[in-house]
Motif scaffolding. Structure first.
Motif, PDB file in Angstrom:
ATOM      1  N   LEU A   1      44.655  41.362  43.359  1.00 37.34           N
ATOM      2  CA  LEU A   1      45.781  40.806  44.099  1.00 37.34           C
ATOM      3  C   LEU A   1      46.632  39.903  43.198  1.00 37.34           C
ATOM      4  N   SER A   2      45.986  39.061  42.399  1.00 39.88           N
ATOM      5  CA  SER A   2      46.727  38.194  41.468  1.00 39.88           C
ATOM      6  C   SER A   2      47.539  39.019  40.480  1.00 39.88           C
ATOM      7  N   ASP A   3      46.932  40.085  39.970  1.00 38.82           N
ATOM      8  CA  ASP A   3      47.662  40.952  39.046  1.00 38.82           C
ATOM      9  C   ASP A   3      48.899  41.536  39.721  1.00 38.82           C
ATOM     10  N   ARG A   4      48.727  42.037  40.939  1.00 41.62           N
ATOM     11  CA  ARG A   4      49.843  42.670  41.646  1.00 41.62           C
ATOM     12  C   ARG A   4      50.930  41.659  42.014  1.00 41.62           C
ATOM     13  N   LEU A   5      50.531  40.498  42.520  1.00 40.97           N
ATOM     14  CA  LEU A   5      51.511  39.519  42.988  1.00 40.97           C
ATOM     15  C   LEU A   5      52.187  38.747  41.860  1.00 40.97           C
ATOM     16  N   PHE A   6      51.458  38.493  40.773  1.00 40.80           N
ATOM     17  CA  PHE A   6      51.973  37.577  39.760  1.00 40.80           C
ATOM     18  C   PHE A   6      52.151  38.221  38.376  1.00 40.80           C
TER      19      PHE A   6
ATOM     20  N   ASP B   1      36.264  39.355  47.624  1.00 37.03           N
ATOM     21  CA  ASP B   1      35.458  38.961  46.464  1.00 37.03           C
ATOM     22  C   ASP B   1      36.386  38.671  45.288  1.00 37.03           C
ATOM     23  N   LEU B   2      35.806  38.281  44.159  1.00 41.73           N
ATOM     24  CA  LEU B   2      36.616  37.932  42.993  1.00 41.73           C
ATOM     25  C   LEU B   2      37.341  39.144  42.408  1.00 41.73           C
ATOM     26  N   ARG B   3      36.742  40.315  42.496  1.00 44.46           N
ATOM     27  CA  ARG B   3      37.417  41.510  41.994  1.00 44.46           C
ATOM     28  C   ARG B   3      38.723  41.749  42.761  1.00 44.46           C
ATOM     29  N   GLU B   4      38.664  41.686  44.092  1.00 47.05           N
ATOM     30  CA  GLU B   4      39.878  41.864  44.886  1.00 47.05           C
ATOM     31  C   GLU B   4      40.876  40.742  44.598  1.00 47.05           C
ATOM     32  N   CYS B   5      40.377  39.543  44.365  1.00 42.08           N
ATOM     33  CA  CYS B   5      41.245  38.409  44.035  1.00 42.08           C
ATOM     34  C   CYS B   5      42.001  38.689  42.738  1.00 42.08           C
TER      35      CYS B   5
ATOM     36  N   THR C   1      45.131  31.204  38.016  1.00 41.31           N
ATOM     37  CA  THR C   1      44.319  31.457  39.207  1.00 41.31           C
ATOM     38  C   THR C   1      43.027  30.659  39.097  1.00 41.31           C
ATOM     39  N   LEU C   2      42.783  29.826  40.087  1.00 46.37           N
ATOM     40  CA  LEU C   2      41.616  28.951  40.102  1.00 46.37           C
ATOM     41  C   LEU C   2      40.711  29.341  41.277  1.00 46.37           C
ATOM     42  N   PRO C   3      39.604  30.064  41.018  1.00 45.10           N
ATOM     43  CA  PRO C   3      38.697  30.411  42.115  1.00 45.10           C
ATOM     44  C   PRO C   3      38.107  29.148  42.735  1.00 45.10           C
ATOM     45  N   VAL C   4      38.021  29.141  44.056  1.00 47.79           N
ATOM     46  CA  VAL C   4      37.457  28.004  44.785  1.00 47.79           C
ATOM     47  C   VAL C   4      35.951  28.195  44.870  1.00 47.79           C
TER      48      VAL C   4
ATOM     49  N   THR D   1      35.414  36.191  51.672  1.00 46.75           N
ATOM     50  CA  THR D   1      34.659  35.022  51.227  1.00 46.75           C
ATOM     51  C   THR D   1      35.188  34.366  49.964  1.00 46.75           C
ATOM     52  N   ALA D   2      36.164  34.979  49.289  1.00 49.30           N
ATOM     53  CA  ALA D   2      36.670  34.392  48.049  1.00 49.30           C
ATOM     54  C   ALA D   2      38.027  33.743  48.296  1.00 49.30           C
ATOM     55  N   LEU D   3      38.110  32.474  47.951  1.00 50.89           N
ATOM     56  CA  LEU D   3      39.368  31.737  47.999  1.00 50.89           C
ATOM     57  C   LEU D   3      39.791  31.441  46.566  1.00 50.89           C
TER      58      LEU D   3
END
Length: 158
Positions: A125-130, A118-122, A141-144, A68-70
């Motif tokens: 993931l952002s930490d790991r990828l970037f 959710d935002l925690r997983e986001c 990172t801009l949550p939608v 559910t989190a973009l």
């Protein structure tokens, strides 16, 4: 590079219909465009052979399956080279939660769209990828908050 397929009004209408719902029966498509089901099938086959239609997918409602989190992530790389960009692109292609990735002109190098539970997983993931990538100079990172319009329909000429 293939030449664009010349489209008549029936082609344009048929392509608009299958962009809305590629699973519509041939009979329904034929009724809508004024052709027999076999004539519709011939046109669909021609679109695939010409590379106009490159696939057929099912659209899954992310909320119904727990994603559910973009987030949209703007990324700038530290070092610019074909090899550095290729490594970044391969990592984006390999990550299933990267829904879209665009190479940009201007201040940012890439726009990456993430989908997570959710935002925690986001954040993870952002930490790991970037964040952990030594070649990422900056990312934002801009949550939608709400998806106003999504889609992949291509406006057709004519």
């Amino acid at each position: 590079m293939r030449q664009p397929l010349v489209l008549d009004p029936i082609d344009r209408h048929l392509l608009e219909l299958i962009q809305e719902d590629a699973g519509r029966p041939l009979h329904d498509l034929g009724t809508a465009v004024g052709l027999s089901p076999s004539a519709v099938q011939r046109r669909l086959t021609r679109y695939r052979a010409a590379g106009v239609v490159t696939g057929q997918v099912a659209v899954v409602d992310p909320a119904r399956v727990g994603s559910t989190a973009l987030a949209a992530v703007l990324v700038t790389l530290e070092r610019e080279s074909a090899e550095h960009h290729a490594v970044f692109r391969q990592r984006m292609l390999a990550e299933p939660r990267v829904q879209q990735c665009y190479d940009l002109a201007g201040e940012w190098d890439y726009l990456v769209v993430l989908i997570t539970r959710d935002l925690r997983e986001c954040r993870e993931l952002s930490d790991r990828l970037f964040m952990r990538d030594e070649n990422v100079r900056r990312f934002d990172t801009l949550p939608v908050l709400d998806a106003i319009k999504t889609g992949r329909s291509v406006p057709l000429p004519g």
